[in-house]
Design an enzyme around this catalytic site. Structure first.
Site, short mmCIF file in Angstrom:
data_model
loop_
_atom_site.label_atom_id
_atom_site.label_comp_id
_atom_site.label_asym_id
_atom_site.label_seq_id
_atom_site.Cartn_x
_atom_site.Cartn_y
_atom_site.Cartn_z
N GLN A 21 16.81 13.55 -5.89
CA GLN A 21 15.61 12.81 -5.46
C GLN A 21 15.85 12.16 -4.10
OE1 GLN A 21 14.71 10.19 -8.74
NE2 GLN A 21 14.09 11.87 -10.07
N ARG A 36 13.89 12.17 -22.76
CA ARG A 36 15.04 13.04 -23.10
C ARG A 36 15.83 12.49 -24.29
NH1 ARG A 36 14.27 16.89 -19.50
NH2 ARG A 36 13.79 16.28 -17.37
N ASP A 74 20.80 15.96 -16.42
CA ASP A 74 19.82 15.66 -17.47
C ASP A 74 20.23 16.22 -18.83
OD1 ASP A 74 18.27 14.26 -15.70
OD2 ASP A 74 16.92 15.93 -15.25
N ARG A 109 7.35 19.16 -6.87
CA ARG A 109 7.52 19.57 -5.47
C ARG A 109 6.36 20.44 -5.00
NH1 ARG A 109 12.09 17.97 -7.67
NH2 ARG A 109 13.95 17.48 -6.42
N ARG A 168 14.62 0.76 -11.95
CA ARG A 168 15.55 1.78 -11.40
C ARG A 168 15.81 1.53 -9.91
NH1 ARG A 168 13.55 7.46 -13.55
NH2 ARG A 168 15.58 8.06 -12.71
N SER A 184 22.23 12.74 -5.90
CA SER A 184 20.85 12.61 -6.36
C SER A 184 19.94 13.55 -5.58
CB SER A 184 20.35 11.17 -6.16
OG SER A 184 18.93 11.14 -6.22
N GLY A 208 10.52 8.82 -11.50
CA GLY A 208 11.38 8.59 -10.34
C GLY A 208 11.16 9.63 -9.26
C1 S3P Z 1 15.27 15.16 -10.38
C2 S3P Z 1 16.53 14.74 -10.02
C3 S3P Z 1 17.45 14.07 -10.95
C4 S3P Z 1 17.01 14.26 -12.40
C5 S3P Z 1 15.55 14.05 -12.61
C6 S3P Z 1 14.74 15.00 -11.74
C7 S3P Z 1 14.44 15.82 -9.36
O1 S3P Z 1 17.44 12.67 -10.66
O2 S3P Z 1 17.75 13.40 -13.23
O3 S3P Z 1 15.21 14.26 -13.95
O4 S3P Z 1 13.41 16.44 -9.72
O5 S3P Z 1 14.81 15.75 -8.19
P1 S3P Z 1 18.42 12.03 -9.58
O6 S3P Z 1 17.97 12.48 -8.23
O7 S3P Z 1 18.26 10.54 -9.75
O8 S3P Z 1 19.79 12.52 -9.92
#
Ligand code: S3P
Length: 445
Positions: free
Chosen positions: A173, A393, A319, A31, A127, A171, A99
């Site tokens: 993300q 992980r 996680d 971020r 994904r 989520s 991701g």
């Molecule tokens: C993350 C959000 C999570 C997490 C990933 C990091 C992030 O994923 O599992 O390791 O930095 O926003 P999801 O948004 O798919 O839950």
């Protein structure tokens, strides 16, 4: 993948001892780079994570014309291009295994001129992306995806409509992608989450001058004119600490300290779970960084008891749930994790990865569609082979399982730990060899 296939052997450990400095937080590092890229003035980042995932984010913003300086180890200066100043590279941007890189950048590209293509490795291409494609389209953004759901994504941004969106999945993300796109909206954008997920994006955007409001599970963001972040210091990663919180809890004779770990409450579900299991973890205040709090964590081995996990807490421990399976194997009674089908959509299918691997080293564990059930055995599991499935992980879980086993564990495909924690093995080894010395440093403080 070349270089990602090496095996590593983790032998049974006596008690873990010492103090371990953990790597910088991955989520916050991503971020800091992405928000820095759309700031109007240079941002200095202290303690930025050096890893494959964060390298993908840095390469991505550089490909969009952002200059990144590296004045010293772990410190960066991001010369932001301004809110709408990113330029679209001719080639696809490679988010690699990350991701977070793909989904957050998709939100930022929504507000840029030009067309941006985001791609990733084989795991990231599997994904689901419909979770961002659908709401971004509702915001008027043109976004193409393979089968409407998978990378590569092609985003042609510009005009963004404000949206009021109830997220169907928990989520961070997705939430972050929509909040970032909301910076460019024609009015306030509202994102509603089913359960609380990490809120680092909201915290950092607020620090950068954006107007962000929180009402329980609702976040509202207003269109921004410009952003400015002078300095961000990244705390140590709670998700990295998690491996050692569990390792020290289950390996008899352990006593370790983990200094200045980020303990944002949207991340620390595992502390609550371990508390309920009877772990011996003491938190002491440590200097935090901006709005991200930190604690020194002291952990001693303890006899754990089984626990049932579902609902709200899994959003704050997503996680870390694989580690709950391992902790459950050392606990009295049964441990049940449910409501966690999201685990199947991570870098690998983490329900299958956890269950097949832990069962293979002698742990009594069964998969469920949305989690797993573990029966504690009262003795160390035998050991054996453990496949990382290319998931960092899972690789680290296998290492901790090896240290806690009777005969050791060979983790196949261990090198993928470089995605989030390149020095993981060194860290674990240092706690196996350090008789006590490091502990004194923290106790004195
Ligand atoms: C993350 C959000 C999570 C997490 C990933 C990091 C992030 O994923 O599992 O390791 O930095 O926003 P999801 O948004 O798919 O839950």
């Amino acid at each position: 993948m070349p270089g990602k296939t090496g095996s590593a052997l983790f032998s049974p450990a006596g008690g873990l001892r010492g103090t371990l400095a953990l790597p910088p937080d991955k989520s916050i590092s991503h971020r800091a780079a992405i928000i820095g890229a759309i700031c109007d003035s240079p941002e200095e980042i202290g303690n930025f994570l050096g890893s494959d995932d964060t390298a993908a984010t840095l390469a991505a913003i550089q490909a969009c014309g952002v200059r990144v300086e590296r004045p010293g180890r772990g410190s960066l200066v991001i010369h932001g291009a301004g809110l709408r100043g990113l330029s679209a590279p001719a080639a696809a941007i490679d988010a690699a295994n990350s991701g977070t890189t793909m989904r957050l950048l998709a939100g930022v590209f929504a507000g840029q001129r030009g067309c941006f293509t985001l791609d990733g490795d084989a795991s990231l291409r599997r994904r689901p992306m419909d979770r961002i494609v659908t709401p971004l389209r509702s915001m008027g953004v043109s976004i193409e995806a393979r089968d409407d759901n998978f990378a590569p994504l092609k985003i042609c941004g510009g005009k963004v409509r404000a949206l009021d969106y109830q997220m169907p999945v928990a989520s961070a993300q997705v939430k972050s992608a929509l909040l970032l796109a909301g910076l460019y909206g024609d009015g306030p954008t509202v994102v509603r989450e089913p359960v609380a997920c990490r809120d680092h994006t909201e915290i950092m955007l607020k620090a950068a001058g954006a107007r962000v409001e929180k009402e329980g599970l609702l976040t509202r963001i207003y269109p921004a004119a410009k952003l400015r972040l002078d300095r961000v210091v990244v705390p140590a990663d709670f998700s990295a600490a998690a491996f050692f919180l569990v390792a020290a809890s289950i390996i008899p004779g352990s006593r370790i300290a983990l200094p200045a770990v980020g303990v944002n409450p949207t991340r620390t579900g595992l502390l609550d779970i371990l508390d309920e299991m009877g772990a011996r973890i003491v938190r002491k205040p440590a200097p935090g960084t901006q709005a991200e709090p930190a604690n020194d964590l002291h952990v001693e081995a303890a006899q754990l008891k089984g626990v049932r996990i579902s609902g709200e807490i899994s959003g704050r421990a997503i996680d870390e749930l694989p580690l709950v399976a391992l902790a459950g194997a050392f606990a009295e009674g049964e441990t049940v994790v449910s409501g966690a089908s999201e685990l199947r959509l991570k870098e690998a299918d983490r329900i299958r990865g956890v269950v097949d691997n832990l069962a293979g080293i002698g742990i009594n564990i069964k998969a469920r569609p949305d989690g797993f059930v573990v029966r504690g055995g009262g003795k160390r599991p035998r050991g054996g082979k453990f496949k990382s499935l290319g998931d960092h992980r899972l690789a680290m879980l296998g290492a901790v399982a090896g240290a806690a086993s009777r005969e050791g564990v060979e983790v196949q495909g261990f090198d993928c730990v470089s995605v989030s924690y390149p020095d993981f093995r060194k860290g674990l080894m240092s706690l196996m060899n350090d008789p006590d010395g490091g502990l004194r440093t923290l106790d004195a403080g």
